[in-house]
Design a protein around this motif. Structure first.
Motif, mmCIF file in Angstrom:
data_model
loop_
_atom_site.group_PDB
_atom_site.id
_atom_site.type_symbol
_atom_site.label_atom_id
_atom_site.label_comp_id
_atom_site.label_asym_id
_atom_site.label_seq_id
_atom_site.Cartn_x
_atom_site.Cartn_y
_atom_site.Cartn_z
ATOM 1 N N PRO A 8 0.839 -1.207 0.000
ATOM 2 C CA PRO A 8 0.000 0.000 0.000
ATOM 3 C C PRO A 8 0.870 1.252 0.000
ATOM 4 O O PRO A 8 1.853 1.351 0.730
ATOM 5 C CB PRO A 8 -0.800 -0.128 1.301
ATOM 6 N N ARG A 9 0.490 2.202 -0.850
ATOM 7 C CA ARG A 9 1.239 3.449 -0.952
ATOM 8 C C ARG A 9 0.279 4.618 -0.822
ATOM 9 O O ARG A 9 -0.860 4.568 -1.268
ATOM 10 C CB ARG A 9 1.958 3.540 -2.313
ATOM 11 N N GLY A 10 0.771 5.678 -0.200
ATOM 12 C CA GLY A 10 -0.031 6.878 -0.051
ATOM 13 C C GLY A 10 -0.060 7.678 -1.338
ATOM 14 O O GLY A 10 0.211 7.161 -2.419
ATOM 15 N N PRO A 11 -0.366 8.975 -1.257
ATOM 16 C CA PRO A 11 -0.502 9.804 -2.459
ATOM 17 C C PRO A 11 0.756 9.767 -3.326
ATOM 18 O O PRO A 11 1.875 9.788 -2.820
ATOM 19 C CB PRO A 11 -0.748 11.209 -1.898
ATOM 20 N N LEU A 12 0.543 9.707 -4.623
ATOM 21 C CA LEU A 12 1.628 9.700 -5.601
ATOM 22 C C LEU A 12 1.440 10.861 -6.570
ATOM 23 O O LEU A 12 0.325 11.336 -6.785
ATOM 24 C CB LEU A 12 1.647 8.388 -6.386
ATOM 25 N N ARG A 13 2.555 11.286 -7.140
ATOM 26 C CA ARG A 13 2.492 12.318 -8.173
ATOM 27 C C ARG A 13 2.915 11.700 -9.500
ATOM 28 O O ARG A 13 3.992 11.113 -9.611
ATOM 29 C CB ARG A 13 3.402 13.494 -7.825
ATOM 30 N N LEU A 14 2.065 11.857 -10.507
ATOM 31 C CA LEU A 14 2.385 11.462 -11.873
ATOM 32 C C LEU A 14 2.651 12.717 -12.682
ATOM 33 O O LEU A 14 1.782 13.593 -12.781
ATOM 34 C CB LEU A 14 1.241 10.678 -12.511
ATOM 35 N N CYS A 15 3.839 12.828 -13.244
ATOM 36 C CA CYS A 15 4.198 13.953 -14.109
ATOM 37 C C CYS A 15 4.337 13.454 -15.541
ATOM 38 O O CYS A 15 4.940 12.407 -15.770
ATOM 39 C CB CYS A 15 5.511 14.589 -13.664
ATOM 40 N N VAL A 16 3.779 14.207 -16.476
ATOM 41 C CA VAL A 16 3.905 13.894 -17.898
ATOM 42 C C VAL A 16 4.608 15.061 -18.576
ATOM 43 O O VAL A 16 4.189 16.217 -18.433
ATOM 44 C CB VAL A 16 2.537 13.645 -18.548
ATOM 45 N N LEU A 17 5.689 14.763 -19.282
ATOM 46 C CA LEU A 17 6.432 15.778 -20.027
ATOM 47 C C LEU A 17 6.364 15.454 -21.513
ATOM 48 O O LEU A 17 6.534 14.299 -21.918
ATOM 49 C CB LEU A 17 7.900 15.840 -19.602
ATOM 50 N N LEU A 18 6.108 16.468 -22.297
ATOM 51 C CA LEU A 18 6.168 16.332 -23.743
ATOM 52 C C LEU A 18 7.371 17.145 -24.201
ATOM 53 O O LEU A 18 7.390 18.374 -24.074
ATOM 54 C CB LEU A 18 4.884 16.847 -24.392
ATOM 55 N N ARG A 19 8.379 16.444 -24.688
ATOM 56 C CA ARG A 19 9.654 17.078 -25.020
ATOM 57 C C ARG A 19 9.841 17.098 -26.529
ATOM 58 O O ARG A 19 9.699 16.077 -27.204
ATOM 59 C CB ARG A 19 10.795 16.307 -24.367
ATOM 60 N N ARG A 20 10.126 18.303 -27.065
ATOM 61 C CA ARG A 20 10.414 18.398 -28.484
ATOM 62 C C ARG A 20 11.714 17.678 -28.781
ATOM 63 O O ARG A 20 12.553 17.505 -27.892
ATOM 64 C CB ARG A 20 10.494 19.873 -28.894
ATOM 65 N N ILE A 21 11.920 17.269 -30.027
ATOM 66 C CA ILE A 21 13.065 16.434 -30.359
ATOM 67 C C ILE A 21 14.388 17.157 -30.128
ATOM 68 O O ILE A 21 15.430 16.535 -29.942
ATOM 69 C CB ILE A 21 12.975 15.926 -31.818
ATOM 70 N N ASP A 22 14.365 18.510 -30.076
ATOM 71 C CA ASP A 22 15.585 19.250 -29.789
ATOM 72 C C ASP A 22 15.821 19.438 -28.299
ATOM 73 O O ASP A 22 16.742 20.134 -27.888
ATOM 74 C CB ASP A 22 15.586 20.607 -30.494
ATOM 75 N N GLY A 23 14.979 18.803 -27.456
ATOM 76 C CA GLY A 23 15.170 18.834 -26.017
ATOM 77 C C GLY A 23 14.302 19.829 -25.278
ATOM 78 O O GLY A 23 14.221 19.790 -24.047
ATOM 79 N N VAL A 24 13.645 20.737 -25.985
ATOM 80 C CA VAL A 24 12.789 21.728 -25.337
ATOM 81 C C VAL A 24 11.548 21.040 -24.767
ATOM 82 O O VAL A 24 10.874 20.274 -25.463
ATOM 83 C CB VAL A 24 12.371 22.824 -26.336
ATOM 84 N N VAL A 25 11.246 21.298 -23.481
ATOM 85 C CA VAL A 25 10.032 20.749 -22.872
ATOM 86 C C VAL A 25 8.848 21.605 -23.318
ATOM 87 O O VAL A 25 8.738 22.774 -22.950
ATOM 88 C CB VAL A 25 10.132 20.715 -21.337
ATOM 89 N N ALA A 26 7.970 21.014 -24.122
ATOM 90 C CA ALA A 26 6.826 21.745 -24.658
ATOM 91 C C ALA A 26 5.678 21.820 -23.656
ATOM 92 O O ALA A 26 4.988 22.834 -23.570
ATOM 93 C CB ALA A 26 6.343 21.084 -25.956
ATOM 94 N N LEU A 27 5.455 20.739 -22.896
ATOM 95 C CA LEU A 27 4.366 20.683 -21.930
ATOM 96 C C LEU A 27 4.807 19.896 -20.711
ATOM 97 O O LEU A 27 5.602 18.961 -20.821
ATOM 98 C CB LEU A 27 3.133 19.991 -22.528
ATOM 99 N N ARG A 28 4.264 20.261 -19.548
ATOM 100 C CA ARG A 28 4.476 19.482 -18.333
ATOM 101 C C ARG A 28 3.200 19.555 -17.505
ATOM 102 O O ARG A 28 2.723 20.639 -17.180
ATOM 103 C CB ARG A 28 5.644 20.013 -17.511
ATOM 104 N N VAL A 29 2.632 18.417 -17.191
ATOM 105 C CA VAL A 29 1.426 18.360 -16.363
ATOM 106 C C VAL A 29 1.643 17.340 -15.251
ATOM 107 O O VAL A 29 2.425 16.399 -15.398
ATOM 108 C CB VAL A 29 0.170 17.979 -17.186
ATOM 109 N N ASP A 30 0.984 17.547 -14.106
ATOM 110 C CA ASP A 30 1.008 16.529 -13.062
ATOM 111 C C ASP A 30 -0.282 16.599 -12.268
ATOM 112 O O ASP A 30 -0.946 17.640 -12.202
ATOM 113 C CB ASP A 30 2.241 16.662 -12.160
ATOM 114 N N ASN A 31 -0.661 15.465 -11.688
ATOM 115 C CA ASN A 31 -1.961 15.356 -11.041
ATOM 116 C C ASN A 31 -2.072 16.224 -9.795
ATOM 117 O O ASN A 31 -3.152 16.764 -9.498
ATOM 118 C CB ASN A 31 -2.262 13.892 -10.685
#
Length: 333
Positions: free
Chosen positions: A228-251
């Motif tokens: 059993p685990r308590g609250p978790l954070r899920l982060c999603v990153l969308l990274r352009r092919i040149d390395g630039v992070v285009a989007l970042r979301v987390d719950n």
């Protein structure tokens, strides 16, 4: 074979077979600084390098002040270039080649010279040359640069033509080649809790890797835990092919509590990506335990390649293309 092809076009290297037909004056930026003599001053090297590229002394004299101003080395133009910083050196070399006003400009991965302001000047100058009708032959691994400057793109694989056509199609083909060479990168982990699987899905819920401009982009993430685990954070990153992070979301930021975890749980998240500019991207997922270091991922996916195609074809730059709101206001600001 990319650089070799440019050397053949620039008549630096002869082809083992076949011929090259050129119409008009050609200038090449194969290696920034080629033709510079380290013992000579910046002034002498401007005249020497421009002469090597075919300019007359009168032409060089007419453009000299513009070349020096563009390179931003006015105070050091009579200093030997061996005393230049690397940034000053490449700025002056690029400036000479950029002011040749050729009918054909051959460029080999040199658009990243200097600081960000100088790079912007380089890009603006190349756009101006293109508007004047100059043909630009560009080699680059930067998909954003390819999309900005190229209306037609050739993809070479092991010295052979793999794809020839519009740049959006070439970006998709390039990703397919990378996936074939590296193999599909699946997520598997022994971490507890850990990411068991990550999938990209389209608006109909089907697995996808290519998305049309304006389409919905979703991720399905399977998280597992043996305890059993308590609250978790899920982060999603969308990274352009040149390395630039285009989007970042987390719950956690979005106020979505995933609750206590035991066993497996599937989470679906839809990205605010309907107006992503066409390009190549990689989706990455990070799992954080809130009872540990919140900045240190407990587990991380290896990433899934995707591409956005279609949409504006006018050389638009950036990541997103749409305003949140437009208003017309009466009176002065």
């Amino acid at each position: 074979g990319k650089s070799t092809l440019l050397k053949i076009l620039s008549q630096v290297t002869g082809p083992t077979s076949g011929t090259v037909q050129l119409r008009g004056r050609l200038a090449s930026l194969l290696e920034v600084g080629t033709g510079f003599h380290r013992e000579l001053t910046g002034r002498d090297n401007v005249y020497l390098n421009a002469a090597i590229h075919g300019m007359t002394r009168a032409e060089i004299h007419d453009k000299f002040d513009r070349i020096v101003a563009f390179a931003e080395v006015e105070d050091f133009i009579d200093t030997p270039v061996k005393r230049y910083s690397s940034g000053m050196y490449v700025r002056l070399a690029f400036s000479v080649a950029a002011h040749l006003e050729p009918r054909i400009l051959v460029v080999d991965e040199v658009l990243a010279v200097g600081d960000i302001n100088f790079q912007r000047k380089c890009h603006d100058h190349l756009r101006a040359l293109r508007k004047q009708g100059t043909t630009i032959v560009l080699v680059s691994h930067s998909m954003s640069v390819i999309r900005q400057f190229c209306t037609r793109t050739l993809l070479l694989e092991r010295g052979r033509l793999h794809f020839g056509g519009d740049s959006a199609g070439a970006i998709v083909a390039y990703q397919e080649v990378l996936r074939r060479q590296l193999g599909e990168r699946e997520t598997s982990t022994d971490a507890d809790p850990g990411l068991r699987a990550v999938e990209l899905v389209d608006g109909q819920g089907a697995m996808a890797r290519q998305f049309r401009y304006g389409a919905r982009i979703g991720l399905r993430v399977c998280v597992q835990s043996r305890q059993p685990r308590g609250p978790l954070r899920l982060c999603v990153l969308l990274r352009r092919i040149d390395g630039v992070v285009a989007l970042r979301v987390d719950n956690i930021h979005d106020g979505q509590d995933l609750g206590e975890l035991r066993g497996e749980r599937a989470v679906e998240v839809w990205l605010p990506a309907r107006h992503l500019l066409p390009d190549a991207y990689t989706a990455e997922v990070e799992l954080h335990r809130l009872d540990g270091d919140p900045t240190d991922p407990w587990d991380r996916s290896k990433g899934i390649d995707l591409s956005v195609t279609g949409g504006p074809q006018d050389g638009a730059e950036g990541v997103l293309l749409e305003a949140e709101e437009w208003r017309c206001l009466d009176g002065d600001l």
